[in-house]
Scaffold this active site. Sequence first.
Site, PDB file in Angstrom:
ATOM      1  N   SER A 229       0.874  -1.141  -0.063  1.00 32.10           N
ATOM      2  CA  SER A 229      -0.454   0.002   0.573  1.00 32.10           C
ATOM      3  C   SER A 229       0.869   1.388   0.107  1.00 32.10           C
ATOM      4  O   SER A 229       2.026   1.126   0.391  1.00 32.10           O
ATOM      5  CB  SER A 229      -0.580   0.030   1.048  1.00 32.10           C
ATOM      6  N   SER A 267      -3.829  -3.294  -3.156  1.00 31.15           N
ATOM      7  CA  SER A 267      -2.675  -2.341  -3.147  1.00 31.15           C
ATOM      8  C   SER A 267      -3.427  -0.456  -2.116  1.00 31.15           C
ATOM      9  O   SER A 267      -4.094  -0.149  -2.887  1.00 31.15           O
ATOM     10  CB  SER A 267      -1.805  -1.816  -3.772  1.00 31.15           C
ATOM     11  N   ASP A 269      -4.410   2.601  -1.952  1.00 24.49           N
ATOM     12  CA  ASP A 269      -3.440   4.158  -1.882  1.00 24.49           C
ATOM     13  C   ASP A 269      -3.977   4.564  -1.914  1.00 24.49           C
ATOM     14  O   ASP A 269      -4.920   4.500  -2.573  1.00 24.49           O
ATOM     15  CB  ASP A 269      -3.174   3.672  -3.804  1.00 24.49           C
TER      16      ASP A 269
END
Lengths: 349, 349, 349, 349
Positions: A229, A267, A269
């Site tokens: 992340s 991930s 983000d």
Amino acid sequence: MRDTIPHKGWWQLPTGPANTICDIDGVRVGHESVHAEGACTGVTAILPHAGDLYRRPVPAAAAILNGFGKSIGLVQLMELGEIETPILLTNTFSVPACATTLIKRAIGQNPKIGRRSATVNPLVLECNDGQVNDIQALSVTEITAETAIANADGEFNQGTVGAGSGMKTFGFAGGVGSASRQVKLSGDSIYSVGALVLSNFGQQADLRVFGRLFPDTPRADLDDEDMGSIIIVMATDAPMDSRQLGRLSRRSGAALGRLGSYLGHQSGDIALAFSTANVFERDSANTHATLRLCESRMNAFFKAAVEATEEAILNALWHATPMSAYDGSLLPSFRTHLTPKEDTPAMPG
Amino acid sequence: MRDTIPHKGWWQLPTGPANTICDIDGVRVGHESVHAEGACTGVTAILPHAGDLYRRPVPAAAAILNGFGKSIGLVQLMELGEIETPILLTNTFSVPACATTLIKRAIGQNPKIGRRSATVNPLVLECNDGQVNDIQALSVTEITAETAIANADGEFNQGTVGAGSGMKTFGFAGGVGSASRQVKLSGDSIYSVGALVLSNFGQQADLRVFGRLFPDTPRADLDDEDMGSIIIVMATDAPMDSRQLGRLSRRSGAALGRLGSYLGHQSGDIALAFSTANVFERDSANTHATLRLCESRMNAFFKAAVEATEEAILNALWHATPMSAYDGSLLPSFRTHLTPKEDTPAMPG
Amino acid sequence: MRDTIPHKGWWQLPTGPANTICDIDGVRVGHESVHAEGACTGVTAILPHAGDLYRRPVPAAAAILNGFGKSIGLVQLMELGEIETPILLTNTFSVPACATTLIKRAIGQNPKIGRRSATVNPLVLECNDGQVNDIQALSVTEITAETAIANADGEFNQGTVGAGSGMKTFGFAGGVGSASRQVKLSGDSIYSVGALVLSNFGQQADLRVFGRLFPDTPRADLDDEDMGSIIIVMATDAPMDSRQLGRLSRRSGAALGRLGSYLGHQSGDIALAFSTANVFERDSANTHATLRLCESRMNAFFKAAVEATEEAILNALWHATPMSAYDGSLLPSFRTHLTPKEDTPAMPG
Amino acid sequence: MRDTIPHKGWWQLPTGPANTICDIDGVRVGHESVHAEGACTGVTAILPHAGDLYRRPVPAAAAILNGFGKSIGLVQLMELGEIETPILLTNTFSVPACATTLIKRAIGQNPKIGRRSATVNPLVLECNDGQVNDIQALSVTEITAETAIANADGEFNQGTVGAGSGMKTFGFAGGVGSASRQVKLSGDSIYSVGALVLSNFGQQADLRVFGRLFPDTPRADLDDEDMGSIIIVMATDAPMDSRQLGRLSRRSGAALGRLGSYLGHQSGDIALAFSTANVFERDSANTHATLRLCESRMNAFFKAAVEATEEAILNALWHATPMSAYDGSLLPSFRTHLTPKEDTPAMPG
């Protein structure tokens, strides 16, 4: 002492004096690391100004680039367009401990909270450091978070420190990085944009640094999938309102692309941006006299946001020390593997 | 005949047979160009399948990367998660003419529309080709749009053609480009992702091709600011629902970043994605039996979406012919300026 | 002369002098109706101020309550938080004609548009008047739209007029309605909120007026499903920024609920809000000195927005004349059927 | 034994057998109350099915009606369209304790979480019960949350219990309420929609019950502003995907409007919806065979969602017992003040 990744010609805009988020006047950053017995984790605190944020919130916005994340505080941040506590970064399972610290701290400063005043919105973002840290041990305590806040200063370390202690970026060690850019508008007014990242994303095979691939670098892991992340925090002293800060924060996706990321499924983000301009005592008047940046002037700030984010991630790599992963493997240092393979893709002739 | 930009090692995934969006079975593309007396514009049509889209809409989603754009149809597309007309691309001021064509065409095929049936949602996206085309002349007519749809085929030209006729990409001529990637899941099931772009964005000084800068290339313009935009249309035969297609379309921002874009203020950057799986006769049953891609399998498609989008933009450049701008200047060909400056940024030693 | 639906005790806030959206200083409304041979439709124009909106846009926001609608202009409105043309309301298939009028009008006033300046974002919203109007005939022309704009004035008719000519609300005739409320803050500062609706939604069996049902009223239609929509335009002279105007516009859903709506599947329910404060010459300076309403003061405006929207819909009904539907049936007048069934639901005990 | 608010004629759709969210097969609800020494709070748990939610998540979506709230888990829920833990409701400052319980419980059931598997997304929503409970004391512990989950059953109490212990609704005591509706589609297929609310919003002067005002009821408080919130959880056995569940959850705003709410500034009004259909073992195959409800069939479910939410709030009032507020005042029982003032607004004659 300034120590950032060397480069020539890749970026266009000048950096600020420290080349960190603290080039935005008043912003401070503090770490507290927990390094012991399987624990390799911590908390990083970002304080937008030195005052009481509950009484004097800063304009803010967030961009959910990929919402595979477990933060607390973003829903209200996006509704009201403001941040009213320090921003804490930590590992995924320590969000509750950090949130409790922020709640207790705000009550300590404002005893009416939850009674005569509204409740407080703790803001905590996270990445999973489980590759290095024994994340199930919940080693971060309320005190870790308090200490990170207490440590906040205009100078701070980068790399494998604080919340970034156990983080991995494109297969290398490296968690916290920062950079800044200056924007000069007509009439010699100069503003700054700073970025601080908690970087824990990417696979080595995808990495591009200044446009070059790393095909032969020893792989730290052979996972089929990125489990990382990235949290991106931007600050500016330009008088942007919340909508404008939202536009600024959304540009961070381009920076991830430049480094080779495709925003992997797992991930989380998330970017947020705040301004140190237009800060007022809450409820002190029916209206506040503010400045607002002209919309077309945003263009230069967008470029600054992309450059600062890209360099902040590289600086996280640049400053990191090698780390032993929880399973015995090693996260190597980027700095010592930095010579890229020469035969980068050739252009047709 | 396949003719796409040469490269080695920059991308990881295999292309489809044609390396265009038409590698997704059933998808067709048609152009109609208007090249005459100041007019250098046109329409490009994308047909997700050969049937009546109003009666058999395709699952779809959109990502508003930067909403400085004047499309029609996205609000309903995002609510209902489907596309029910051909997708038309054109210049900014020709959206109304194209929308009228789609409305009349749908009524012609379904005479109850607007009376006993619901109205129809025309889908038209645009970029401003005003640097080459006399956009104020409104040279695109309803017939231009009809003809583009009628021309739809599994093979189509790229570059300065159809809606891309007057488009400019990073200072070079070039509008329509396409590419595709294959995704192989466990058990040998293979799916495809295709991208078609209407590319009209970026400034030459920012361009990176396979990670290399073009610092000495003759500049086509000296504008301080990008006034362009990009429309990205993705297709897949994987059984993604609308939410998953939304995730897919959002990855296109990373592709823009790889090429050096920072999503400029005036650049209306909009992506949409549709699937050719799970298409049903509207209202034919209370429930439909569908397939849905497992969420974790999305990861490979995200990489495919970024690669296909990046290459589609480069193919728009690759196929373009030089164009005379409306003000007498020349938009050069990318293909003839392709040798990049050698001293790309050096890595620290 | 003020003529609005009588009531006692249902609402709490005072109305403005005219009890229309024109109580917000500078706002004007114009209609052009097309009533001939199957055609019963038109255009309604709302002008936020008397100047050039392209050069002096107004802060704005939109709420997509149910995106089953075919507007143009909302994507850019939501990105930039501003309106730069008059707001045009019309039938679903006349959006393109109205958009073309707005484009040509803006070019006429600003000849650089699309060349040296950015393009212009036409804003047109719609409902389907196909129950009364032969919507497939596309009877609204560019001239209809021009005339509606030319007719803009501080006084305007309500009911079955302009874009509202062929509209149906809860089974009764009625399209355009308006109302306003005053908000008094501490220190005697008074602001106003006005609403104008293009109302074409709801089924009679669901209608609640001041909390009372209409169970025995003759039904105008026996459709199983609502095919209507509602457009809600709010104006205020309070200095709200775009984010705050977004919060204001989202409150309109509560007004629909009060009247018995459940936001039916096919009902494109879209609200937008603009402020007449903080209007500046575009690009005239790096920053603009603005006022911003204190966030906690929004609360009173939220109530005002709900009341004004609810009454605007009732005023659309109140002012309408009976209309013959395209299929020969009659849309009755609400005013002549106004005595509700007495045995409204009893409270227990 | 079924005990819900009596009514005649206000609603149109049939209720389920229990008239609670547990009419959706497999859904269970558990409370744990903390009533002691200033503490009057607790936790309410909703379990979508009896299995391991991390391995078998349910399709879901959320609607942020007013984001003045401090939940955890919504960002990932909205990205991935699924719920992977029990849903916990509690007071604002106890979100961290509840989140920690969910994290530990998931790890206990799936020891690879955070290591070889992805982390887990705890879902906790909240209202501020500070008018009755000493919220600063943080009386809810991890054990309170565990016990609420352990107590989950197909039958549960409503009113001032569990998370609803200290809640206030329109000036009366009352927190947890529930209701359900049945939807019959063509061909005799019957589905259900259930709602459970944690209701802590509204001021008495605004309340409308079955369209009637309560102008003379003793006021419990004289606050100028609502400091409450409402959490709405909907469940259905209809095979809706995440996008469709999002549309369902957004209808709850109309229910709030019917009761007189205008979604006050400080009221964190958040709805979520899940389906018990289309539940699969995570990552067990590349694709899953699912059913998807035909979009036009959503219309009936929208009405069901509004009715169930409206009645759930009234049932929270109906079941509540009077509570002593933290400051010594009394939150009265709605049930004993139920005779509304007779002179409700008259219709014009």
